[in-house]
Design an enzyme around this catalytic site. Structure first.
Site, PDB file in Angstrom:
ATOM      1  N   GLY A  46       3.383  62.394 -23.969  1.00 43.65           N
ATOM      2  CA  GLY A  46       2.512  61.909 -25.031  1.00 43.65           C
ATOM      3  C   GLY A  46       1.091  61.780 -24.522  1.00 43.65           C
ATOM      4  O   GLY A  46       0.678  62.482 -23.600  1.00 43.65           O
ATOM      5  N   CYS A  47       0.364  60.870 -25.094  1.00 41.95           N
ATOM      6  CA  CYS A  47      -1.037  60.664 -24.723  1.00 41.95           C
ATOM      7  C   CYS A  47      -1.155  60.371 -23.230  1.00 41.95           C
ATOM      8  O   CYS A  47      -0.527  59.447 -22.723  1.00 41.95           O
ATOM      9  CB  CYS A  47      -1.610  59.503 -25.532  1.00 41.95           C
ATOM     10  SG  CYS A  47      -3.294  59.077 -25.086  1.00 41.95           S
ATOM     11  N   PHE A  48      -1.974  61.152 -22.541  1.00 41.63           N
ATOM     12  CA  PHE A  48      -2.079  60.942 -21.094  1.00 41.63           C
ATOM     13  C   PHE A  48      -2.712  59.608 -20.742  1.00 41.63           C
ATOM     14  O   PHE A  48      -2.504  59.097 -19.650  1.00 41.63           O
ATOM     15  CB  PHE A  48      -2.750  62.101 -20.366  1.00 41.63           C
ATOM     16  CG  PHE A  48      -4.047  62.638 -20.922  1.00 41.63           C
ATOM     17  CD1 PHE A  48      -4.990  61.853 -21.547  1.00 41.63           C
ATOM     18  CD2 PHE A  48      -4.314  63.994 -20.792  1.00 41.63           C
ATOM     19  CE1 PHE A  48      -6.179  62.380 -22.021  1.00 41.63           C
ATOM     20  CE2 PHE A  48      -5.499  64.535 -21.257  1.00 41.63           C
ATOM     21  CZ  PHE A  48      -6.439  63.723 -21.879  1.00 41.63           C
ATOM     22  N   ASP A  87       1.562  59.775 -31.404  1.00 40.82           N
ATOM     23  CA  ASP A  87       0.935  61.059 -31.073  1.00 40.82           C
ATOM     24  C   ASP A  87       1.912  62.189 -31.373  1.00 40.82           C
ATOM     25  O   ASP A  87       2.968  62.285 -30.750  1.00 40.82           O
ATOM     26  CB  ASP A  87       0.525  61.078 -29.597  1.00 40.82           C
ATOM     27  CG  ASP A  87      -0.493  60.002 -29.285  1.00 40.82           C
ATOM     28  OD1 ASP A  87      -1.489  59.914 -30.018  1.00 40.82           O
ATOM     29  OD2 ASP A  87      -0.285  59.243 -28.322  1.00 40.82           O
TER      30      ASP A  87
END
EC number: 1.8.4.11
Length: 172
Positions: free
Chosen positions: A11-13, A90
Site C-alpha cells: 500500500g502507501c509507502f 489506497d
C-alpha cells in the site's frame, strides 16, 4: 557489518517505513517504485497507473542482527494479505501487496511464510500477496522519504485509513 536488501510493497509507502525503521539491524528504509516498466518514474506517473510500478520500500539491513524471515513477519503485520487490489483506503495496482525477492533463499522464506499464514486460520479469505522477482527500484522523491517523521499529522491520518484498525483486529 553484513548488508542485505528486502523490498516490500504494502500500500502507501508512507505507512510502510516506520515499522521497519525502528527495528534493530535496519540500516536504511527508502520509499520508491518498483515492478514496472518505466525507468525513473515520478509519483505522478505511478499514480496514473500507466507505469506498472507499485509503491514499495527498500530496506537495507544487517542479517546478523535481524533476519529476512523477521522482516517478512513484520511485513505481514502491516498489510491485508487478502486484498490484491490495494491496501486499505489506497486502491489500485500501484498499491498492490508484493514481496519482491532477490534470490532463491528469500523466495523460499517468503513462500514458506505465506503458506504458514494461509494455514494459520487467521483469515477467512485466501492470502493473495504476490511473491515476485525484484526489479529495479527507483527511489521516490525526497518529500516522500521518512514521511512519518516529516509530516506526523498527515501520517497519522493515513494510518487511520484502515491500516491501524486492521492491525489491531488481526495482530494484537
Amino acid at each position: 557489518m553484513s548488508k542485505d536488501t528486502a523490498i516490500f510493497a504494502g500500500g502507501c509507502f508512507w505507512c510502510m517505513v516506520e515499522p521497519f525503521d525502528k527495528m534493530p539491524g535496519i540500516i536504511s528504509v527508502r520509499s520508491g517504485y518498483t515492478g514496472g516498466f518505466v525507468e525513473n518514474p515520478t509519483y505522478e506517473q505511478v499514480c496514473s497507473h500507466t507505469t506498472g510500478h507499485t509503491e514499495a520500500v527498500k530496506i537495507v539491513f544487517d542479517p546478523e542482527i535481524i533476519s529476512y524471515a523477521e522482516l517478512v513477519n513484520i511485513y505481514w503485520r502491516q498489510t491485508d494479505p487478502t486484498d490484491a487490489m490495494g491496501q486499505f483506503q489506497d486502491r489500485g495496482d500501484s498499491y498492490r501487496p508484493v514481496i519482491f525477492v532477490h534470490d532463491e533463499e528469500q523466495r523460499k522464506i517468503a513462500e514458506e511464510s505465506k503458506k504458514a499464514l494461509a494455514e494459520s486460520g487467521e483469515f477467512d479469505k485466501p492470502i493473495v500477496t504476490q511473491i515476485e522477482d525484484a526489479k529495479p527500484f527507483y527511489e521516490a522523491e525526497e518529500y516522500h522519504q521518512d514521511f512519518y517523521k516529516k509530516n506526523p499529522e498527515r501520517y497519522a491520518l493515513e494510518e487511520m485509513g484502515g491500516r491501524e484498525q486492521f492491525r489491531n483486529q488481526h495482530w494484537n
